[in-house]
Enzyme design. Structure first.
Site, PDB file in Angstrom:
ATOM      1  N   GLU A  24       0.867  -1.179   0.000  1.00  0.00           N
ATOM      2  CA  GLU A  24       0.000   0.000   0.000  1.00  0.00           C
ATOM      3  C   GLU A  24       0.902   1.226   0.000  1.00  0.00           C
ATOM      4  O   GLU A  24       1.801   1.343   0.840  1.00  0.00           O
ATOM      5  CB  GLU A  24      -0.890   0.032   1.248  1.00  0.00           C
ATOM      6  CG  GLU A  24      -1.794   1.260   1.239  1.00  0.00           C
ATOM      7  CD  GLU A  24      -2.663   1.409   2.481  1.00  0.00           C
ATOM      8  OE1 GLU A  24      -3.774   1.948   2.350  1.00  0.00           O
ATOM      9  OE2 GLU A  24      -2.236   1.009   3.578  1.00  0.00           O
ATOM     10  N   HIS A 114     -13.755   4.112   7.692  1.00  0.00           N
ATOM     11  CA  HIS A 114     -12.976   3.987   8.931  1.00  0.00           C
ATOM     12  C   HIS A 114     -13.750   4.581  10.100  1.00  0.00           C
ATOM     13  O   HIS A 114     -14.256   5.691  10.010  1.00  0.00           O
ATOM     14  CB  HIS A 114     -11.631   4.714   8.799  1.00  0.00           C
ATOM     15  CG  HIS A 114     -10.758   4.136   7.737  1.00  0.00           C
ATOM     16  ND1 HIS A 114     -10.976   4.365   6.395  1.00  0.00           N
ATOM     17  CD2 HIS A 114      -9.673   3.318   7.816  1.00  0.00           C
ATOM     18  CE1 HIS A 114     -10.063   3.704   5.689  1.00  0.00           C
ATOM     19  NE2 HIS A 114      -9.263   3.071   6.520  1.00  0.00           N
ATOM     20  N   LYS A 141     -13.960  -2.329   2.117  1.00  0.00           N
ATOM     21  CA  LYS A 141     -13.029  -2.272   3.245  1.00  0.00           C
ATOM     22  C   LYS A 141     -13.672  -1.508   4.398  1.00  0.00           C
ATOM     23  O   LYS A 141     -14.106  -0.368   4.225  1.00  0.00           O
ATOM     24  CB  LYS A 141     -11.719  -1.573   2.860  1.00  0.00           C
ATOM     25  CG  LYS A 141     -10.768  -1.459   4.058  1.00  0.00           C
ATOM     26  CD  LYS A 141      -9.509  -0.661   3.788  1.00  0.00           C
ATOM     27  CE  LYS A 141      -8.735  -0.464   5.089  1.00  0.00           C
ATOM     28  NZ  LYS A 141      -7.653   0.510   4.980  1.00  0.00           N
ATOM     29  N   SER A 236       3.820 -11.620  26.968  1.00  0.00           N
ATOM     30  CA  SER A 236       3.873 -13.083  27.060  1.00  0.00           C
ATOM     31  C   SER A 236       4.664 -13.704  25.910  1.00  0.00           C
ATOM     32  O   SER A 236       4.575 -13.258  24.775  1.00  0.00           O
ATOM     33  CB  SER A 236       2.460 -13.658  27.044  1.00  0.00           C
ATOM     34  OG  SER A 236       2.530 -15.061  26.926  1.00  0.00           O
ATOM     35  N   LYS A 285      -7.037 -15.491  36.364  1.00  0.00           N
ATOM     36  CA  LYS A 285      -6.955 -16.911  36.756  1.00  0.00           C
ATOM     37  C   LYS A 285      -8.037 -17.326  37.751  1.00  0.00           C
ATOM     38  O   LYS A 285      -8.540 -18.446  37.701  1.00  0.00           O
ATOM     39  CB  LYS A 285      -5.575 -17.212  37.358  1.00  0.00           C
ATOM     40  CG  LYS A 285      -4.456 -17.130  36.333  1.00  0.00           C
ATOM     41  CD  LYS A 285      -3.122 -17.508  36.945  1.00  0.00           C
ATOM     42  CE  LYS A 285      -2.003 -17.318  35.929  1.00  0.00           C
ATOM     43  NZ  LYS A 285      -0.750 -17.904  36.329  1.00  0.00           N
ATOM     44  N   ASN A 306      -5.435 -21.837  34.878  1.00  0.00           N
ATOM     45  CA  ASN A 306      -4.564 -21.148  33.911  1.00  0.00           C
ATOM     46  C   ASN A 306      -4.650 -21.792  32.529  1.00  0.00           C
ATOM     47  O   ASN A 306      -3.898 -21.464  31.637  1.00  0.00           O
ATOM     48  CB  ASN A 306      -3.104 -21.145  34.394  1.00  0.00           C
ATOM     49  CG  ASN A 306      -2.434 -22.489  34.179  1.00  0.00           C
ATOM     50  OD1 ASN A 306      -3.037 -23.533  34.381  1.00  0.00           O
ATOM     51  ND2 ASN A 306      -1.181 -22.464  33.757  1.00  0.00           N
ATOM     52  N   ASP A 323       0.054 -24.494  36.252  1.00  0.00           N
ATOM     53  CA  ASP A 323       1.083 -23.640  36.855  1.00  0.00           C
ATOM     54  C   ASP A 323       1.837 -24.366  37.952  1.00  0.00           C
ATOM     55  O   ASP A 323       3.050 -24.351  38.022  1.00  0.00           O
ATOM     56  CB  ASP A 323       0.439 -22.408  37.525  1.00  0.00           C
ATOM     57  CG  ASP A 323       0.263 -21.252  36.555  1.00  0.00           C
ATOM     58  OD1 ASP A 323       0.941 -21.266  35.516  1.00  0.00           O
ATOM     59  OD2 ASP A 323      -0.543 -20.358  36.829  1.00  0.00           O
ATOM     60  N   ALA A 360      -0.562 -13.640  47.007  1.00  0.00           N
ATOM     61  CA  ALA A 360      -1.694 -14.514  47.328  1.00  0.00           C
ATOM     62  C   ALA A 360      -2.698 -14.555  46.182  1.00  0.00           C
ATOM     63  O   ALA A 360      -3.864 -14.855  46.380  1.00  0.00           O
ATOM     64  CB  ALA A 360      -2.368 -14.036  48.611  1.00  0.00           C
ATOM     65  N   THR A 384      -1.138  -7.130  51.383  1.00  0.00           N
ATOM     66  CA  THR A 384      -2.245  -7.008  52.336  1.00  0.00           C
ATOM     67  C   THR A 384      -2.270  -8.293  53.165  1.00  0.00           C
ATOM     68  O   THR A 384      -2.467  -9.381  52.626  1.00  0.00           O
ATOM     69  CB  THR A 384      -3.599  -6.806  51.618  1.00  0.00           C
ATOM     70  OG1 THR A 384      -3.701  -7.794  50.593  1.00  0.00           O
ATOM     71  CG2 THR A 384      -3.687  -5.432  50.981  1.00  0.00           C
ATOM     72  N   ALA A 447       8.683 -16.198  39.659  1.00  0.00           N
ATOM     73  CA  ALA A 447       7.759 -16.526  38.559  1.00  0.00           C
ATOM     74  C   ALA A 447       7.897 -15.536  37.402  1.00  0.00           C
ATOM     75  O   ALA A 447       7.486 -15.832  36.282  1.00  0.00           O
ATOM     76  CB  ALA A 447       6.324 -16.539  39.072  1.00  0.00           C
ATOM     77  N   GLN A 477       4.684 -25.390  32.656  1.00  0.00           N
ATOM     78  CA  GLN A 477       3.231 -25.252  32.476  1.00  0.00           C
ATOM     79  C   GLN A 477       2.867 -25.303  30.991  1.00  0.00           C
ATOM     80  O   GLN A 477       1.781 -25.753  30.622  1.00  0.00           O
ATOM     81  CB  GLN A 477       2.699 -23.993  33.177  1.00  0.00           C
ATOM     82  CG  GLN A 477       3.242 -22.656  32.726  1.00  0.00           C
ATOM     83  CD  GLN A 477       2.588 -22.118  31.481  1.00  0.00           C
ATOM     84  OE1 GLN A 477       1.415 -22.340  31.230  1.00  0.00           O
ATOM     85  NE2 GLN A 477       3.360 -21.425  30.663  1.00  0.00           N
ATOM     86  N   GLN A 481       0.041 -27.557  28.893  1.00  0.00           N
ATOM     87  CA  GLN A 481      -0.988 -26.924  28.067  1.00  0.00           C
ATOM     88  C   GLN A 481      -0.962 -27.458  26.640  1.00  0.00           C
ATOM     89  O   GLN A 481      -2.006 -27.738  26.053  1.00  0.00           O
ATOM     90  CB  GLN A 481      -0.800 -25.413  28.076  1.00  0.00           C
ATOM     91  CG  GLN A 481      -1.020 -24.837  29.452  1.00  0.00           C
ATOM     92  CD  GLN A 481      -1.380 -23.368  29.442  1.00  0.00           C
ATOM     93  OE1 GLN A 481      -1.577 -22.769  28.408  1.00  0.00           O
ATOM     94  NE2 GLN A 481      -1.468 -22.797  30.620  1.00  0.00           N
TER      95      GLN A 481
END
Length: 502
Positions: A24, A114, A141, A236, A285, A306, A323, A360, A384, A447, A477, A481
């Site tokens: 383009e 658009h 388009k 990721s 999760k 997970n 996990d 936690a 906490t 982790a 993990q 998967q």
């Protein structure tokens, strides 16, 4: 999008080498433009089919000139034999009036619309397709904007039912799947950029990612869709791993980034059997447990899922947790490497050990549960205290506020596992615990795997502890998967090789 014809020519060359089928050419990006001379040069020397776009400011482009002059340039491109031109719906009738009765070679006209605010309803998209078709367009388009990832489903629905060649793209990070999966749902083409960040519309992937990461050429109507659900999700490495593995074993699947705000809404929207399996990461999760029709007992005990698989027989969603297996086995290996006796007993090397988990959330629960199952004495440290206490009560362990962790050393040789995102890029200078406190630990696991060696791990290594990186948990993990996704054994050596280059 070069600002001179010379730069454009260099970029066209690069596009051809990168594997593009078509380029383009954004005439509105040129600083100096001599229409007949420049178009002649570009069309005469072309090494790839060309699509000429001269986008006005009012449709998200850069041209602020007069519409008639703009349309004259596109008409000229047609006369000179351009392969494609793009005309905005708002001026399409005017454009077609101006070429009536002229014989204009082979040029295909794309009529485009658009929407930079949102994605209309399926009904409104259908009406828009009809309006564009009515102009006489060769190709329709429509580019809209994703407020949520579920907006893309409406574009796919419109695309699948379109009777004419159709380019349907949803802009923005939440619309990324529209640019990859259009090949599955019958889209005419997709756009890729030459380099990361230099985009002509928000959310465009690079041509390299389209071809190498997503194996775009292999995506077709029967391709199964997998992906990683998270927010944020762009960091990721799962797509690199799974797509690489799919390609190596010849499996017809594609694994994509899924930036999801509302998990329930996402799973309800993408409920077809084309969407087969999902990895789930922060912050979804725990919500995933409630969204599944059935949850594996281990995942239920942990309270976090997970991995979600759509069962082919009835379409029901089954939730798993891979996990804890990934992390615990990596930590056990680390403990054994730190020992010299090899410890070849059936009892876990974690049995009887003091095991401190930071965090936690979903991953924290998974590690706490896994460590407890292996016979460790578990302590939960969390910002906490109440959340730490809650998890400790569920699994039968002790709780601490994260602020107290620096002064906590009931014994030496403890194990520490960070399951929070403290220290993850870009905040690489952060660490959840001060260096002086690390001398009480014989093994430290993090982790976080971007970067591979976090500040926590570097300081732990300097303090003499064995370190286990998040990459090792990530691999563990991922094996689980892949096997659930495909029903095939995970290509472990390939996974390791891919992660070495991450």
């Amino acid at each position: 999008m070069g600002d001179s014809i010379d730069i454009m020519k260099i970029n066209i060359n690069k596009a051809k080498l990168a594997g593009a089928d078509l380029v383009e050419i954004r005439l509105d990006s040129l600083k100096i433009f001599h229409p007949s001379q420049d178009l002649n040069t570009l069309i005469k020397d072309h090494i790839l089919p060309q699509l000429f776009t001269y986008r006005p400011k009012w449709e998200g482009g850069m041209n602020v000139g007069d519409d008639n002059k703009r349309l004259e340039v596109l008409r000229l491109a047609m006369e000179l034999g351009a392969d494609y031109i793009d005309v905005e719906l708002q001026v399409a009738d005017q454009f077609y009036d101006s070429i009536r009765g002229k014989t204009l070679n082979k040029t295909k006209v794309i009529v485009s619309s658009h929407n930079y605010q949102h994605t209309p309803s399926v009904e409104d998209l259908g009406k828009l397709v009809a309006r564009i078709q009515a102009t006489g367009a060769d190709i329709v388009k429509i580019a809209t904007t994703a407020v949520e990832i579920t907006d893309v489903a409406r574009m796919f629905q419109t695309m699948v039912h379109s009777q004419v060649p159709f380019i349907g793209l949803v802009m923005g990070d939440r619309g990324l799947i529209s640019r990859i999966l259009c090949a599955k749902f019958g889209g005419y083409l997709t756009f890729g950029t030459l380099e990361s960040g230099v985009v002509s519309a928000p959310g465009q992937p690079t041509i390299k990612d389209l071809l190498d990461l997503y194996n775009f050429r292999q995506v077709g109507p029967d391709t199964k869709v997998y992906g990683i659900i998270g927010k944020p999700v762009g960091h990721s490495k799962s797509p690199i791993l799974h797509n690489g593995a799919f390609k190596s074993v010849g499996f017809d699947g594609v694994y994509v980034f899924l930036l999801v705000d509302d998990l329930t809404n996402f799973l309800r929207t993408y409920s077809s059997t084309d969407f087969v399996g999902f990895s789930v990461t922060i912050p979804h999760k725990e919500a995933a447990v409630k969204c599944c029709d059935e949850v594996d007992p281990v995942a239920k005990s942990i309270g976090a899922v997970n991995c979600i698989i759509r069962r082919p027989t009835d379409g029901k969603l089954i939730g798993y947790n891979t996990d804890y297996v990934g992390a615990i086995s990596a930590i056990e290996e680390g403990v054994l490497q730190g020992r010299h006796d090899g410890g070849g007993t059936a009892v876990s090397p974690l049995a009887g050990k003091m095991f401190v988990v930071i965090g936690a959330g979903g991953a924290g629960k998974a590690l706490a549960y896994g460590a407890k199952e292996k016979g460790a004495r578990v302590v939960i440290a969390n910002r906490t205290y109440d959340r730490a206490r809650e998890l400790a009560d569920v699994i039968g362990g002790d709780a601490l506020a994260l602020a107290d962790l620096d002064n906590y050393h009931p014994e030496d040789g403890m194990i520490l596992a960070n399951t929070t995102s403290i220290g993850m890029q870009p905040n690489v200078d952060e660490t959840p615990i001060s260096k002086h406190a690390l001398k009480s630990y014989s093994l430290v696991f993090d982790a976080v795997y971007t970067p591979k060696m976090t500040r926590l791990l570097k300081e732990a290594e300097e303090s003499g502890a064995t370190v286990v990186t998040g990459l090792e948990m990530f691999l563990g993990q991922a094996y689980g998967q892949f096997e659930k996704f495909t029903g095939m054994p995970a290509p472990k050596q390939l996974f390791k090789k891919i992660t070495e280059n991450l």
